[in-house]
Write an enzyme that holds these catalytic residues in place. Structure first.
Site, mmCIF file in Angstrom:
data_model
loop_
_atom_site.group_PDB
_atom_site.id
_atom_site.type_symbol
_atom_site.label_atom_id
_atom_site.label_comp_id
_atom_site.label_asym_id
_atom_site.label_seq_id
_atom_site.Cartn_x
_atom_site.Cartn_y
_atom_site.Cartn_z
ATOM 1 N N SER A 484 -39.684 -58.985 83.047
ATOM 2 C CA SER A 484 -38.864 -57.857 83.471
ATOM 3 C C SER A 484 -37.393 -58.172 83.173
ATOM 4 O O SER A 484 -37.048 -58.378 82.015
ATOM 5 C CB SER A 484 -39.123 -57.543 84.939
ATOM 6 O OG SER A 484 -38.612 -56.287 85.289
ATOM 7 N N ASP A 571 -47.147 -49.884 81.152
ATOM 8 C CA ASP A 571 -46.020 -50.234 82.012
ATOM 9 C C ASP A 571 -45.192 -48.979 82.318
ATOM 10 O O ASP A 571 -44.634 -48.369 81.410
ATOM 11 C CB ASP A 571 -45.156 -51.272 81.296
ATOM 12 C CG ASP A 571 -44.126 -51.913 82.217
ATOM 13 O OD1 ASP A 571 -43.758 -51.290 83.229
ATOM 14 O OD2 ASP A 571 -43.686 -53.035 81.906
ATOM 15 N N HIS A 603 -46.801 -53.410 84.362
ATOM 16 C CA HIS A 603 -45.601 -54.246 84.454
ATOM 17 C C HIS A 603 -46.007 -55.644 84.900
ATOM 18 O O HIS A 603 -45.938 -56.011 86.074
ATOM 19 C CB HIS A 603 -44.624 -53.618 85.435
ATOM 20 C CG HIS A 603 -43.228 -54.149 85.295
ATOM 21 N ND1 HIS A 603 -42.494 -54.031 84.137
ATOM 22 C CD2 HIS A 603 -42.427 -54.820 86.169
ATOM 23 C CE1 HIS A 603 -41.304 -54.578 84.305
ATOM 24 N NE2 HIS A 603 -41.250 -55.074 85.526
#
Length: 655
Positions: A484, A571, A603
């Site tokens: 991320s 995601d 994600h």
């Protein structure tokens, strides 16, 4: 002989901890005790997928499986307040549209309580006195906003409490399940809090929280009778302190504070809701008690448990607790603690296969940034390289800089499977709480405003330089890796400072901040002003240019070191296009890149077989770049849904 070779030579005779042991399913995890104390519940694998199980507290071996998930692990479950049902959430292939399900304890019947498409539920409130109902938020009417419903968990009946046509970002309720606050962002990116009286939201906010305090100030719940509202509040100070507000007079009393850390968790009286103890986490977590009984119990546990521990679940009468214990160099264990009998009974060991394995100590460190800010960090070294155990290897070692996501999150102290895995392969591992990380006061958070790729990245570079200067890291053998925001930081590292890192591993990281903000999930819209104030506002020319200047995509041609990218096709936060576009840009410039795509992930990689497969690729990649060791890939890729659109030939062991 180079220091990297020296580290490799020392580690080569140490047992190789398998990826399956570290990243496979735990034997058990997520233990809870029912509010009435009659049942124990936990997560355990069935057909290699984590599901919810149950047993009587009086007979823990008499277990029965309560759920039947076969594709993705159940991410979260909890008890209904009346102890008659287990509630859990699930999404589809990582899309984060979580629906709420119920399993009846008596009958075993499993049903979906929120059978809607493209909907994400939120739990708005639960009660210690109303046992058959909870408040939930549903965005099935408008994907941007959650309407509040009263859900009867026994019958499944839902009653609309508040239709959120005004764009509220959230709500706060008391123990009577009455809505007391409606919250939304203001024009400055801060928070406006409007009181709710008899179901009517006040037109003007009672509390206006500035943007600088927005990530460090929040309500922290009411006492059961509603007479006291607790706050974690940084207004007028740096670190967030614990306050108690008399709801009749509005008078606030400071209960507790910490000079270096925001106050975090609390233990509350299970009947009155009064705070009995609180925690603060700077480098490690510290608990302080108001209640003498709680203090005596925590002291009793501290005498018997090595490492860190905490309370993970309590009965309504507070006589039985489930307690987790992290021995730091061993798997986490859960115990049933009987406070009346003063007995501690092992409930489960999460991963017994890790017992006796060569797990390494984690060293908390404070690293100075170039502008004087202090960065709380955590270092783990490979086995056999630090004879005196002082956290400095006998010779510098290859290092992986492991960058946490968020960025408004933090790294912490304790057993960390990624640290253990990489250390076992021959690398030092350094996790840095760079500016913007939460838990260290609002000044630390706000020092990151509009500093993506700038001072935030400088902190990471300063940490690398510190590790080199201290004799910990070999200068030309440092990798950067993260998910991320950590994936974004990896791309920044290889584009803005192309000569610092030997290689990078980007996991679901954004490459273009403009397109990232254009494609955020619709339910993030009520919070988007904060993104604009902290990252850059695409609605202004200056802000748009700032986002462009901070986007690695536009510097893809500067990448000269090997890059591995991992992405989930579903995601909802960082779209697949974020990885696609930088891979395309690199290929356009003839720059090698390895790209791994998981069509059934979002994600991050939550199916163990996918996570293990990606880590097998990471091992081969790092071994080729840094010289560490790697467990053979074997059939791990075949067991997963990994696709490698490009660059398999650049990873050792893939061919």
């Amino acid at each position: 002989m180079s220091s990297a070779t020296t580290a490799a030579a020392r580690v080569k005779d140490i047992a190789l901890i398998s990826r399956d042991d570290l990243f496979g399913n735990p034997v058990r995890s997520g233990g809870k005790i029912s509010p009435d104390g009659q049942w124990l519940s936990w997560m355990a694998p069935w057909e290699d997928v984590m599901n919810v199980w149950l047993a009587p507290t009086s007979d823990p071996d008499n277990a029965r499986r309560m759920t039947s998930a076969k594709d993705r692990p159940i991410p979260q479950y909890f008890w209904s307040p009346d102890s008659t049902a287990l509630l859990y959430v699930r999404d589809k292939e990582g899309d984060e549209n979580y629906l709420l399900y119920k399993v009846d304890v008596a009958s075993g019947e499993d049903s979906c309580l929120t059978p809607f498409e493209n909907t994400r539920i939120q739990v708005v409130g639960a009660s210690d006195t109303i046992k058959d109902k909870i408040l939930i938020g549903l965005n099935n009417r408008d994907p941007r906003f959650h309407d509040v419903h009263l859900l009867n968990v026994t019958t499944g009946e839902m009653t609309l409490v508040h239709e959120n046509t005004e764009g509220w970002a959230g709500f706060e309720a008391d123990d009577s399940l009455t809505l007391r606050w409606a919250v939304r962002q203001n024009a400055s990116g801060g928070t406006d809090m409007h009181e709710i009286t008899d179901g009517v939201v006040a037109e003007t906010p009672r509390e206006v929280i500035a943007m600088d305090d927005a990530l460090t100030t929040t309500t922290a719940g009411y006492t059961t009778d509603g007479s006291v509202l607790y706050w974690i509040d940084s207004r007028g100070r740096n670190t967030a302190a614990l306050f108690a507000e008399d709801t009749a007079t509005g008078e606030r009393t400071l209960l507790a504070e910490h000079d270096k850390a925001d106050l975090g968790g609390t233990l509350r009286d299970t009947k009155t809701g009064v705070v009995q103890a609180y925690s603060a986490t700077y480098l490690r977590t510290e608990w302080t008690c108001f209640d003498k009984g709680i203090e005596a119990s925590l002291d009793w546990l501290r005498e018997r448990l090595k490492g860190d521990f905490g309370v993970q679940s309590r009965t309504d009468d507070d006589r039985k607790w489930l307690v987790w214990n992290d021995p730091l160099t061993g798997p986490i264990t859960s115990y049933l603690y009987d406070r009346d009998a003063d007995t501690l009974t092992t409930f489960y060991v999460t991963k017994p296969s890790l017992e006796g394995q060569p797990l390494q100590a984690m060293h908390p460190r404070e690293i100075p940034a170039r502008d004087g800010l202090t960065l709380p960090c955590y270092l783990t070294l490979p086995p056999a390289v630090d004879v005196d155990g002082d956290g400095i290897p006998d010779a510098p070692v290859p290092l992986v800089l492991l960058v946490h996501g968020g960025p408004w999150a933090r790294d912490g102290y304790g057993f960390n499977r990624t640290h253990q895995w990489l250390a076992n392969r021959g690398y030092g591992v350094l996790s840095v709480n760079y500016r913007g990380s939460t838990g260290f006061g609002k000044d630390f958070v706000n020092a990151a405003n509009l500093q993506w790729s700038k001072a935030m990245h400088d902190d990471l570079i300063d940490a690398v330089n510190w590790a080199v200067e201290q004799g910990i890291a070999e200068q030309d053998k440092v990798a950067i890796m993260g998910g991320s925001y950590g994936g974004y930081a990896t791309l920044v590292g290889l584009t803005y400072t192309p000569d610092v890192f030997a290689c990078g591993v980007d996991i679901v990281g954004p490459s273009n901040l403009e397109t990232l903000l254009e494609t955020i999930p619709p339910y993030w819209e009520p919070m988007v002003k904060q993104f604009h104030e902290r990252m850059g506002n695409p609605e202004t020319e200056e802000g748009k240019q700032l986002l462009k200047d901070c986007s690695p995509l536009y510097l893809a041609d500067k990448i000269v070191k090997p890059l591995l990218i991992g992405q989930g096709a579903n995601d909802p936060r960082v779209k697949q296009s974020e990885s696609d576009q930088i891979v395309t840009a690199m290929e356009k410039h003839g720059i090698p890149v390895t790209y791994v795509l998981f069509p059934d992930e979002g994600h991050g990689f939550h199916r163990p077989e996918n996570n293990i497969a990606f880590n097998a690729i990471v091992e081969g990649f790092l071994a080729g770049c840094l010289g560490g060791r790697a467990e053979p890939v074997g059939d791990t890729l075949a067991k997963s849904n990994a696709q490698i659109p490009t660059g398999a030939e650049f990873v050792q062991g893939l061919g």
